[in-house]
Design a protein around this motif. Structure first.
Motif, mmCIF file in Angstrom:
data_model
loop_
_atom_site.group_PDB
_atom_site.id
_atom_site.type_symbol
_atom_site.label_atom_id
_atom_site.label_comp_id
_atom_site.label_asym_id
_atom_site.label_seq_id
_atom_site.Cartn_x
_atom_site.Cartn_y
_atom_site.Cartn_z
ATOM 1 N N LEU A 6 0.829 -1.211 0.000
ATOM 2 C CA LEU A 6 0.000 0.000 0.000
ATOM 3 C C LEU A 6 0.863 1.260 0.000
ATOM 4 N N GLU A 7 1.953 1.243 0.777
ATOM 5 C CA GLU A 7 2.846 2.406 0.802
ATOM 6 C C GLU A 7 3.459 2.644 -0.573
ATOM 7 N N LEU A 41 -5.886 -6.278 -2.441
ATOM 8 C CA LEU A 41 -5.213 -6.302 -1.136
ATOM 9 C C LEU A 41 -6.212 -6.266 0.018
ATOM 10 N N VAL A 42 -7.344 -5.635 -0.222
ATOM 11 C CA VAL A 42 -8.333 -5.447 0.853
ATOM 12 C C VAL A 42 -9.280 -6.641 0.903
ATOM 13 N N GLY A 70 -4.974 0.858 9.595
ATOM 14 C CA GLY A 70 -3.616 0.549 9.181
ATOM 15 C C GLY A 70 -3.401 0.823 7.697
ATOM 16 N N ALA A 71 -4.411 0.500 6.876
ATOM 17 C CA ALA A 71 -4.327 0.777 5.439
ATOM 18 C C ALA A 71 -4.240 2.281 5.183
ATOM 19 N N ALA A 72 -5.003 3.054 5.963
ATOM 20 C CA ALA A 72 -4.948 4.519 5.814
ATOM 21 C C ALA A 72 -3.560 5.040 6.188
ATOM 22 N N TYR A 73 -2.985 4.481 7.249
ATOM 23 C CA TYR A 73 -1.613 4.859 7.635
ATOM 24 C C TYR A 73 -0.625 4.543 6.500
ATOM 25 N N ALA A 74 -0.747 3.345 5.922
ATOM 26 C CA ALA A 74 0.178 2.933 4.865
ATOM 27 C C ALA A 74 0.039 3.821 3.631
ATOM 28 N N ALA A 134 -2.382 -9.485 -5.754
ATOM 29 C CA ALA A 134 -2.416 -8.024 -5.653
ATOM 30 C C ALA A 134 -1.013 -7.436 -5.637
ATOM 31 N N LEU A 135 -0.125 -8.040 -4.841
ATOM 32 C CA LEU A 135 1.260 -7.565 -4.794
ATOM 33 C C LEU A 135 1.936 -7.732 -6.152
ATOM 34 N N ALA A 136 1.614 -8.820 -6.847
ATOM 35 C CA ALA A 136 2.177 -9.035 -8.192
ATOM 36 C C ALA A 136 1.704 -7.945 -9.143
ATOM 37 N N CYS A 137 0.423 -7.539 -9.027
ATOM 38 C CA CYS A 137 -0.111 -6.461 -9.869
ATOM 39 C C CYS A 137 0.627 -5.150 -9.616
ATOM 40 N N ILE A 138 0.853 -4.838 -8.339
ATOM 41 C CA ILE A 138 1.546 -3.599 -7.982
ATOM 42 C C ILE A 138 2.983 -3.624 -8.495
#
Length: 314
Positions: free
Chosen positions: A113-114, A145-146, A160-164, A280-284
């Motif tokens: 997310l960051e 991711l969500v 936590g997602a908002a923080y990231a 999701a991480l692979a997409c990013i």
């Protein structure tokens, strides 16, 4: 798409010196992700603000010595402080928000997310037809991711997602103001100044919030180790890698950070993420690699004069 795959292959087919640089780069990212895993364990005992403050205090000393930044002291009066202060603010907030997200999210998801911050900044800077694909991949990455159906069961925190994501925004500002600070021609001393200012700004808040933890010397050794793994080792390895790697190769390799974060979280913290989150991480990562290659290609095209362009078309 074939051109895209060809570009990736070319980026990794390198002589031995560049293979060494790739090893440096991967070790750098691993050191940082190991530091994040270790910091997450410490956050469970302390709090994110205290951990960040202790890390930055020790990191400021390390960086100051590493880059011999006492040589910049006589030039402090001539620097443009507005950009430096905004750059320092981005460093401080980025670290606080990221460590806050680590306390509520699996490490791989927090880093993923960051990573949307610099990725969005890169997407804004290039204008090609392929951009739509990277935008779609990035959006798909966030959506996957969500765990929309049951966030609690998946150990997912919307806060936590908002923080990231907030850390990602600060990361984008860090890049933007870092480029402005770079025009002052003070090299890595800018980072020394930024980390020192960040530490000095956060220290009063940490003392007011949890002075007992900040001043407790039993935690200083842990903070020193985190600072070493997150600052001294990565920056040293990055400098060695940058001497041998092109910006394209460096940017492409940096895109692997979310995957390495997930790996570090799995091995060191026993954090498991779902198959969809791995996708999701692979997409990013793919979006980041695509943007890096697209940006490099666009810069190369801009260096070609109009006459050269017309000759190439003929």
């Amino acid at each position: 798409m074939l051109k895209f795959i060809h570009s990736i292959v070319n980026a990794f087919v390198m002589p031995n010196t560049q293979l060494t640089a790739i090893c440096f780069m991967i070790l750098s990212m691993l050191a940082y992700q190991v530091s994040a895993s270790y910091a997450k364990q410490l956050i469970a005992v302390l709090d994110p603000l205290t951990v960040v403050t202790l890390r930055l205090c020790f990191a400021s000393i390390m960086i100051f010595v590493m880059f011999r930044s006492w040589r910049i002291i006589k030039r402090l009066g001539d620097l443009r402080w507005r950009d430096l202060l905004l750059y320092s603010g981005a460093v401080a907030l980025m670290n606080v928000l990221f460590y806050a997200s680590l306390g509520k999210l699996p490490q791989g998801i927090a880093v993923g997310l960051e990573f949307m911050g610099p990725l969005t900044l890169a997407l804004i800077s290039i204008k090609q037809r392929m951009d739509l694909l990277w935008v779609c991949l990035a959006i798909a990455g966030i959506a996957l991711l969500v765990p929309w159906q049951d966030a609690a069961q998946a150990h997912f925190s919307y806060l936590g997602a908002a923080y990231a994501l907030g850390a990602g925004v600060c990361w984008a500002f860090y890049i933007y103001f870092g480029q402005r600070v770079a025009h002052q021609n003070i090299g890595m001393h800018a980072l020394s100044i930024a980390i020192c200012i960040s530490a000095l700004c956060l220290l009063p808040f940490s003392l007011a919030y949890n002075a007992e933890a900040v001043l407790n010397t039993q935690y200083w050794g842990h903070a020193l180790l985190i600072a070493l793994l997150a600052t001294a080792i990565p920056y040293t390895l990055d400098l060695m890698a940058l001497k041998r790697l092109s910006k394209l190769s460096y940017g492409t390799l940096s895109s692997l950070s979310p995957a390495l974060a997930a790996l570090a979280g799995f091995i060191l913290l026993n954090e498991r993420i779902s198959t969809l989150q791995m996708v999701a991480l692979a997409c990013i990562i793919m979006a980041s690699i695509g943007v890096t290659i697209g940006s490099a290609r666009q810069k190369a095209e801009q260096l070609i004069s109009p006459n050269d362009r017309s000759l190439n078309q003929k």
